[in-house]
Design an enzyme around this catalytic site. Structure first.
Site, mmCIF file in Angstrom:
data_model
loop_
_atom_site.group_PDB
_atom_site.id
_atom_site.type_symbol
_atom_site.label_atom_id
_atom_site.label_comp_id
_atom_site.label_asym_id
_atom_site.label_seq_id
_atom_site.Cartn_x
_atom_site.Cartn_y
_atom_site.Cartn_z
ATOM 1 N N HIS A 57 0.628 -1.249 -0.502
ATOM 2 C CA HIS A 57 0.381 0.055 -0.175
ATOM 3 C C HIS A 57 0.696 1.140 -0.049
ATOM 4 C CE1 HIS A 57 -3.221 -2.629 0.614
ATOM 5 N NE2 HIS A 57 -2.728 -2.865 1.794
ATOM 6 N N HIS A 219 -7.965 -4.457 -1.047
ATOM 7 C CA HIS A 219 -7.154 -5.624 -1.438
ATOM 8 C C HIS A 219 -7.873 -5.889 -3.049
ATOM 9 C CE1 HIS A 219 -6.177 -4.861 2.803
ATOM 10 N NE2 HIS A 219 -4.906 -4.445 2.247
#
Lengths: 330, 330
Positions: A57, A219
């Protein structure tokens, strides 16, 4: 995979090494190689501010380590929670004797490992207070907010809490402001293209070309609907509507806006989205105090964007405006 | 095309609108809608610092408008030079009566339009001095450096010149420091995937999956070779070698390093590259003063990365360290 990687199993290892080399003026690797600490941490008599989460991320979470921000970050494998030991070690790195707040996102693995770290830390007389971020509107209904995922609103939470902790506030006060910051955030993600975990080698979910997924998680968690890809203005209107309908803010409220790319969407497209997002927000009588645009919280090379709107009160606004010095742009 | 766009012919229009809305505290749209000016510009008695270039490279060029950086930027269509009129209007916006430096990249269209703008400005008693960036090593041999393209080294050139201009230096001094800054820069780009101009609808060049293009330009201009995609460490070693062999710096030299994504390459991969780049640079006895990692100079949604190394002397180092306040991260 057209990617800059070495051994697919060592993506996190290599990322962390290159990160610490680039930002050695601000951060350091702890003795636990899955913990990044601020150069200045721990600060005696200051509440420590930590987080942790899966890798992939970037710049979240490690890039927000720095002055007036996070003191330490527990680093997980790609899209996986850090271990309880890493959360514990992050708390140790951040502990200045006044307790530590762990401000993290609502995911099963993180919840479990943070709970375990709290118990382990207590044995060392380190108090860990927590705030669990749940700003992702599409991940559960408004009557089940405690089930929602934490996404880019976490950045605003860290910034407000980090600034207040740096002023010498108590553990309770820092926890309270972090809770208020995230309570005041609503986020939504739209995915146009999936991402691939290098060790897996194929996308972990599908988005058919010509379609988009509204309400997607970081995700690839599914959102509220798959629909045909629309012009940016329509997408932006939908994103703003979903966020603002859930938020239900009074006209005149000041807000901070964050439009983040998910990894493979270039800045110009985020600006195109922002043109309409700004219209929608101001069209509801809200005032935009500050807008952040860029790759703030990504999902490997996912194509897509997120919108976060935080309602400001006087204190949150003041804390948001405190200068920080960390590897990520703020 | 999985993109956030509206009318493909209005990508620049929409980008600029969303940009100005996001950063209204720092920038403004000039009366010419293809010119972005800093809020503070013009500053009476200060040398104006401007640039210009095609769009699609965001945050370049517009994101570098701000305090201690660029006073105004001429905005071209996607991958196309701004008009002479836009360069002229940028000079007008930046002109504080002490002349203007136009610091731009070596491309045929920009060269032509800047020359024309200089003539037009002279009629209004605005002196425009120029520095033409040519840091892209693979675009011509070392004996033809004047033929090389300007790429991400331009950011270092703007930063040094912007800081010196803000100190009140003369036109000649600002021009000289910009020239020295870019003379001290060498860059290289590696492409793993092409980009698509929205109005065209298909990639404007090809990179076969499993291959990569070494020495690629910011618009897909071919480089020195196409080769099979290699592990990141090998790619990074090649990039560093090409840049440093051309640079030929004495051991002990301090350098600044910039690793930029080309639009669709996520931050973690840039950090993976940096792990090896740092090894290669320090392995030659050079000292890294500062490293910048992120999307600094992109090419729409191209997959790839660039490396820029700038040799520092005492003045360049001091100027590079001056704080700036502009929409892009610096």
């Amino acid at each position: 995979m057209q990617r800059f990687i070495n051994n697919p199993d060592e993506v996190v290892e290599d990322t962390v090494k290159g990160f610490v080399k680039a930002h050695a003026d601000l951060v350091r690797l702890a003795s636990n190689p899955r913990v990044i600490a601020a150069r200045h941490a721990p600060v005696d008599g200051k509440v420590g501010v930590i987080t942790g989460g899966g890798s992939g991320h970037e710049p979240a979470f490690i890039g927000y380590t720095g002055r007036n921000m996070l003191d330490a970050v527990a680093v997980g494998e790609l899209f996986s929670s850090p271990t309880a030991k890493s959360f514990l070690d992050a708390a140790r790195e951040a502990n200045g004797g006044k307790g530590v707040v762990c401000l993290y996102g609502n995911y099963a693995g993180d919840n479990m490992n943070v709970k375990m770290a709290i118990k382990l830390a207590a044995k060392e007389d380190i108090t860990i207070a927590t705030v669990v971020a749940n700003d992702d509107v599409c991940s559960a209904g408004p009557d089940e907010r405690e089930k929602r995922r934490g996404v880019a609103g976490e950045i605003f939470m860290w910034k407000c809490a980090g600034a207040l902790a740096a002023e010498g506030a108590s553990l309770e006060a820092v926890q309270a402001v972090a809770q208020r910051a995230i309570d005041n955030c609503r986020s939504i993600g739209v995915g146009l293209g999936p991402c691939t975990l290098p060790a897996v080698g194929h996308p972990n979910f599908l988005i058919e070309p010509g379609t988009m997924e509204v309400g997607i998680g970081h995700h690839g968690e599914p959102g509220v609907r798959v629909e045909p890809l629309k012009p940016a203005a329509e997408i932006a209107r939908d994103m703003a509507k979903i966020v603002l309908d859930d938020h239900d803010l009074a006209a005149g409220t000041e807000v901070a806006v964050l439009v983040s790319g998910l990894g493979a969407t270039p800045a110009n497209e985020l600006y195109i989205l922002n043109d309409t997002i700004e219209q929608e927000i101001t069209g509801r009588g809200l005032t935009i105090h500050k807008t952040y645009i860029g790759n703030y919280f990504t999902s490997l090379e996912m194509v897509g964007a997120t919108l976060t709107v935080m309602a400001l009160d006087a204190e949150l606004k003041r804390l948001l405006d405190v200068d920080v010095d960390c590897p990520a742009r703020l």
